[in-house]
Design a protein around this motif. Structure first.
Motif, PDB file in Angstrom:
ATOM      1  N   ILE A 195       0.883  -1.171   0.000  1.00 33.83           N
ATOM      2  CA  ILE A 195       0.000   0.000   0.000  1.00 33.83           C
ATOM      3  C   ILE A 195       0.914   1.212   0.000  1.00 33.83           C
ATOM      4  CG2 ILE A 195      -1.928   1.150   1.155  1.00 33.83           C
ATOM      5  CD1 ILE A 195      -2.538  -1.549   2.491  1.00 33.83           C
ATOM      6  N   LEU A 196       1.216   1.676  -1.193  1.00 35.81           N
ATOM      7  CA  LEU A 196       2.255   2.687  -1.386  1.00 35.81           C
ATOM      8  C   LEU A 196       1.671   3.959  -1.976  1.00 35.81           C
ATOM      9  CD1 LEU A 196       4.983   0.505  -3.192  1.00 35.81           C
ATOM     10  CD2 LEU A 196       4.563   0.686  -0.729  1.00 35.81           C
ATOM     11  N   ASP A 197       2.250   5.083  -1.605  1.00 33.22           N
ATOM     12  CA  ASP A 197       2.015   6.325  -2.332  1.00 33.22           C
ATOM     13  C   ASP A 197       3.102   6.402  -3.392  1.00 33.22           C
ATOM     14  OD1 ASP A 197       1.597   8.814  -3.359  1.00 33.22           O
ATOM     15  OD2 ASP A 197       2.032   9.909  -1.503  1.00 33.22           O
ATOM     16  N   LEU A 198       2.750   6.105  -4.623  1.00 30.25           N
ATOM     17  CA  LEU A 198       3.758   6.067  -5.686  1.00 30.25           C
ATOM     18  C   LEU A 198       4.370   7.438  -5.954  1.00 30.25           C
ATOM     19  CD1 LEU A 198       2.330   3.495  -8.265  1.00 30.25           C
ATOM     20  CD2 LEU A 198       4.072   3.150  -6.503  1.00 30.25           C
ATOM     21  N   ASP A 199       3.757   8.511  -5.456  1.00 29.12           N
ATOM     22  CA  ASP A 199       4.413   9.818  -5.540  1.00 29.12           C
ATOM     23  C   ASP A 199       5.731   9.820  -4.787  1.00 29.12           C
ATOM     24  OD1 ASP A 199       3.042  11.697  -7.175  1.00 29.12           O
ATOM     25  OD2 ASP A 199       1.408  11.782  -5.719  1.00 29.12           O
ATOM     26  N   ASN A 200       5.895   8.871  -3.861  1.00 29.36           N
ATOM     27  CA  ASN A 200       7.159   8.743  -3.130  1.00 29.36           C
ATOM     28  C   ASN A 200       8.213   7.978  -3.917  1.00 29.36           C
ATOM     29  OD1 ASN A 200       6.358  10.074  -0.715  1.00 29.36           O
ATOM     30  ND2 ASN A 200       5.286   8.231  -0.030  1.00 29.36           N
ATOM     31  N   PHE A 201       7.805   7.339  -5.017  1.00 32.05           N
ATOM     32  CA  PHE A 201       8.715   6.483  -5.762  1.00 32.05           C
ATOM     33  C   PHE A 201       8.749   6.846  -7.252  1.00 32.05           C
ATOM     34  CE2 PHE A 201       7.122   4.279  -2.038  1.00 32.05           C
ATOM     35  CZ  PHE A 201       8.311   3.892  -1.418  1.00 32.05           C
ATOM     36  N   PHE A 202       7.669   6.562  -7.950  1.00 30.02           N
ATOM     37  CA  PHE A 202       7.518   6.911  -9.370  1.00 30.02           C
ATOM     38  C   PHE A 202       6.047   6.792  -9.708  1.00 30.02           C
ATOM     39  CE2 PHE A 202       8.931   2.506  -8.873  1.00 30.02           C
ATOM     40  CZ  PHE A 202       7.815   1.825  -9.317  1.00 30.02           C
ATOM     41  N   THR A 203       5.559   7.623 -10.574  1.00 28.33           N
ATOM     42  CA  THR A 203       4.133   7.608 -10.917  1.00 28.33           C
ATOM     43  C   THR A 203       3.930   6.891 -12.252  1.00 28.33           C
ATOM     44  OG1 THR A 203       4.418   9.857 -11.756  1.00 28.33           O
ATOM     45  CG2 THR A 203       3.501   9.618  -9.556  1.00 28.33           C
ATOM     46  N   ASP A 204       3.962   5.558 -12.168  1.00 24.78           N
ATOM     47  CA  ASP A 204       3.849   4.723 -13.367  1.00 24.78           C
ATOM     48  C   ASP A 204       3.336   3.348 -12.927  1.00 24.78           C
ATOM     49  OD1 ASP A 204       4.291   3.010 -15.544  1.00 24.78           O
ATOM     50  OD2 ASP A 204       6.046   4.132 -16.214  1.00 24.78           O
ATOM     51  N   ILE A 205       2.053   3.074 -13.148  1.00 23.83           N
ATOM     52  CA  ILE A 205       1.467   1.804 -12.708  1.00 23.83           C
ATOM     53  C   ILE A 205       2.060   0.627 -13.476  1.00 23.83           C
ATOM     54  CG2 ILE A 205      -0.659   0.436 -12.630  1.00 23.83           C
ATOM     55  CD1 ILE A 205      -0.486   2.482 -10.425  1.00 23.83           C
ATOM     56  N   HIS A 206       2.325   0.822 -14.774  1.00 24.10           N
ATOM     57  CA  HIS A 206       2.945  -0.239 -15.571  1.00 24.10           C
ATOM     58  C   HIS A 206       4.298  -0.617 -14.965  1.00 24.10           C
ATOM     59  CE1 HIS A 206       3.939  -2.543 -19.204  1.00 24.10           C
ATOM     60  NE2 HIS A 206       5.134  -1.996 -19.124  1.00 24.10           N
ATOM     61  N   LYS A 207       5.099   0.361 -14.643  1.00 27.08           N
ATOM     62  CA  LYS A 207       6.414   0.116 -14.033  1.00 27.08           C
ATOM     63  C   LYS A 207       6.251  -0.553 -12.679  1.00 27.08           C
ATOM     64  CE  LYS A 207      10.630   2.564 -12.579  1.00 27.08           C
ATOM     65  NZ  LYS A 207      11.322   3.886 -12.538  1.00 27.08           N
ATOM     66  N   TYR A 208       5.245  -0.138 -11.912  1.00 27.26           N
ATOM     67  CA  TYR A 208       4.985  -0.714 -10.598  1.00 27.26           C
ATOM     68  C   TYR A 208       4.724  -2.220 -10.713  1.00 27.26           C
ATOM     69  CZ  TYR A 208       2.380  -1.805  -6.324  1.00 27.26           C
ATOM     70  OH  TYR A 208       1.935  -2.379  -5.165  1.00 27.26           O
ATOM     71  N   LEU A 209       3.849  -2.613 -11.631  1.00 29.44           N
ATOM     72  CA  LEU A 209       3.544  -4.026 -11.821  1.00 29.44           C
ATOM     73  C   LEU A 209       4.763  -4.810 -12.302  1.00 29.44           C
ATOM     74  CD1 LEU A 209       0.011  -3.697 -13.428  1.00 29.44           C
ATOM     75  CD2 LEU A 209       0.534  -4.816 -11.242  1.00 29.44           C
ATOM     76  N   ARG A 210       5.548  -4.202 -13.212  1.00 31.42           N
ATOM     77  CA  ARG A 210       6.744  -4.884 -13.687  1.00 31.42           C
ATOM     78  C   ARG A 210       7.759  -5.073 -12.559  1.00 31.42           C
ATOM     79  NH1 ARG A 210       3.344  -4.374 -17.025  1.00 31.42           N
ATOM     80  NH2 ARG A 210       2.732  -6.198 -15.804  1.00 31.42           N
ATOM     81  N   PHE A 211       7.831  -4.113 -11.641  1.00 33.98           N
ATOM     82  CA  PHE A 211       8.744  -4.238 -10.498  1.00 33.98           C
ATOM     83  C   PHE A 211       8.283  -5.357  -9.559  1.00 33.98           C
ATOM     84  CE2 PHE A 211      11.413  -0.110  -9.865  1.00 33.98           C
ATOM     85  CZ  PHE A 211      11.942  -0.262 -11.130  1.00 33.98           C
ATOM     86  N   LEU A 212       6.974  -5.473  -9.339  1.00 31.78           N
ATOM     87  CA  LEU A 212       6.485  -6.574  -8.507  1.00 31.78           C
ATOM     88  C   LEU A 212       6.806  -7.920  -9.158  1.00 31.78           C
ATOM     89  CD1 LEU A 212       2.967  -5.397  -7.226  1.00 31.78           C
ATOM     90  CD2 LEU A 212       5.182  -5.231  -6.066  1.00 31.78           C
ATOM     91  N   GLU A 213       6.619  -8.004 -10.458  1.00 27.38           N
ATOM     92  CA  GLU A 213       6.973  -9.235 -11.167  1.00 27.38           C
ATOM     93  C   GLU A 213       8.468  -9.510 -11.051  1.00 27.38           C
ATOM     94  OE1 GLU A 213       3.508  -8.935 -14.643  1.00 27.38           O
ATOM     95  OE2 GLU A 213       5.518  -8.140 -15.001  1.00 27.38           O
ATOM     96  N   GLU A 214       9.279  -8.482 -11.225  1.00 28.22           N
ATOM     97  CA  GLU A 214      10.735  -8.642 -11.171  1.00 28.22           C
ATOM     98  C   GLU A 214      11.182  -9.116  -9.788  1.00 28.22           C
ATOM     99  OE1 GLU A 214      14.515  -8.625 -12.994  1.00 28.22           O
ATOM    100  OE2 GLU A 214      12.483  -8.549 -13.782  1.00 28.22           O
ATOM    101  N   MET A 215      10.543  -8.602  -8.744  1.00 26.26           N
ATOM    102  CA  MET A 215      10.837  -9.040  -7.376  1.00 26.26           C
ATOM    103  C   MET A 215      10.669 -10.557  -7.261  1.00 26.26           C
ATOM    104  SD  MET A 215       8.535  -8.134  -4.013  1.00 26.26           S
ATOM    105  CE  MET A 215       7.086  -8.887  -4.803  1.00 26.26           C
ATOM    106  N   VAL A 216       9.585 -11.083  -7.819  1.00 28.58           N
ATOM    107  CA  VAL A 216       9.319 -12.517  -7.748  1.00 28.58           C
ATOM    108  C   VAL A 216      10.286 -13.291  -8.643  1.00 28.58           C
ATOM    109  CG1 VAL A 216       7.602 -14.318  -8.218  1.00 28.58           C
ATOM    110  CG2 VAL A 216       6.907 -12.154  -7.152  1.00 28.58           C
ATOM    111  N   ILE A 217      10.529 -12.784  -9.837  1.00 28.58           N
ATOM    112  CA  ILE A 217      11.452 -13.443 -10.773  1.00 28.58           C
ATOM    113  C   ILE A 217      12.845 -13.571 -10.158  1.00 28.58           C
ATOM    114  CG2 ILE A 217      12.686 -13.115 -12.966  1.00 28.58           C
ATOM    115  CD1 ILE A 217       9.998 -11.891 -14.044  1.00 28.58           C
ATOM    116  N   LEU A 218      13.333 -12.521  -9.529  1.00 25.94           N
ATOM    117  CA  LEU A 218      14.660 -12.545  -8.902  1.00 25.94           C
ATOM    118  C   LEU A 218      14.685 -13.482  -7.700  1.00 25.94           C
ATOM    119  CD1 LEU A 218      15.503  -8.723  -9.053  1.00 25.94           C
ATOM    120  CD2 LEU A 218      16.578 -10.546 -10.393  1.00 25.94           C
ATOM    121  N   THR A 219      13.586 -13.535  -6.963  1.00 21.20           N
ATOM    122  CA  THR A 219      13.501 -14.445  -5.817  1.00 21.20           C
ATOM    123  C   THR A 219      13.548 -15.897  -6.271  1.00 21.20           C
ATOM    124  OG1 THR A 219      12.266 -12.852  -4.474  1.00 21.20           O
ATOM    125  CG2 THR A 219      12.038 -15.178  -3.894  1.00 21.20           C
TER     126      THR A 219
END
Length: 241
Positions: A105-129
């Protein structure tokens, strides 16, 4: 920008109770953002990452097709499972014991304002794990989540994702099968995708059980790196209103 994220370990919790808890945290962040905009208050917004394991439950996203649930109400009771229509994206999925469910539950204004990038980062987290366990996982074009052998007849999904976002604040998240009972997926058309199987980390490794806490540590390590965040770990009981 506040890049600090409170990681809250909720343990085994009812889906509806956890959903309400998410909504409260989500609303608190939105209220702070609205106050900042209206009053130029300059208040910092919070970020959270909830880990939870749910009792057997099927959830249907707002664009999902109810026909992808293959059980009647009576059959749901027989399997000691519940069902909810919810406000995330995506179709139908299953949550249950042996699965790591994560709700950033993030305020993406604190990170980056891009939902596509957000989903790709969540996928990448799992892929790297999964790579740390010697498993090559990938994305499937046009299908959010993490897959194995995606371009073969043996394609199978190991992690489902579905999120909601408003004013760049996120909720809901991902479900990674670690020691999941895959039989419960036979009662749905997972994510509305026909002809592709579902798998679990323990099955892929040929083990009876994988250490879930170890998997969580690896997920957080990669999440922290990808989001350039500071993580604060907590054990948390859901406080009811």
């Amino acid at each position: 920008m506040n890049k600090s994220i409170e990681v809250r370990e909720l343990g085994n919790k009812d889906f509806k109770e956890t959903w309400a808890y998410q909504e409260r945290l989500f609303k608190d962040i939105l209220d702070t953002k609205i106050k900042n905009r209206r009053e130029d208050a300059g208040l910092e917004t919070s970020n959270y990452f909830l880990f939870v394991e749910h009792p057997h439950v099927y959830t249907l996203g707002k664009s999902g097709d109810l026909s992808n649930l293959l059980l009647s109400e009576e059959q749901l009771k027989e399997k000691e499972a519940t069902f909810y229509k919810i406000n995330r994206g995506g179709d139908i999925t299953y949550h249950g014991p042996g699965q790591i469910v994560g709700y950033p539950i993030l305020d993406l204004d604190n990170f980056f304002t891009d939902i596509h990038k957000y989903l790709r980062f969540l996928e990448e987290m799992v892929i790297l794990t999964l790579a740390e366990y010697g498993i090559i996982a990938t994305r499937s074009e046009g299908e959010t989540g993490v897959w194995l052998d995606v371009d073969t007849p043996f394609a199978r999904k190991v992690c489902a994702m579905g999120v909601r976002a408003s004013r760049w604040v996120t909720m809901h998240g991902f479900a990674l099968n670690v020691n999941a009972d895959l039989g419960y997926f036979d009662n749905i058309i997972p994510c509305g995708i026909k002809g592709k199987a579902v798998t679990s980390l323990n099955v892929e490794l040929g083990l009876e059980k994988v250490n879930i806490d170890e998997v969580k540590e690896k997920l957080l390590k990669h999440f922290k790196t990808l989001f350039e965040a500071e993580l604060i770990l907590q054990q948390t009981e859901i406080q009811k209103e």
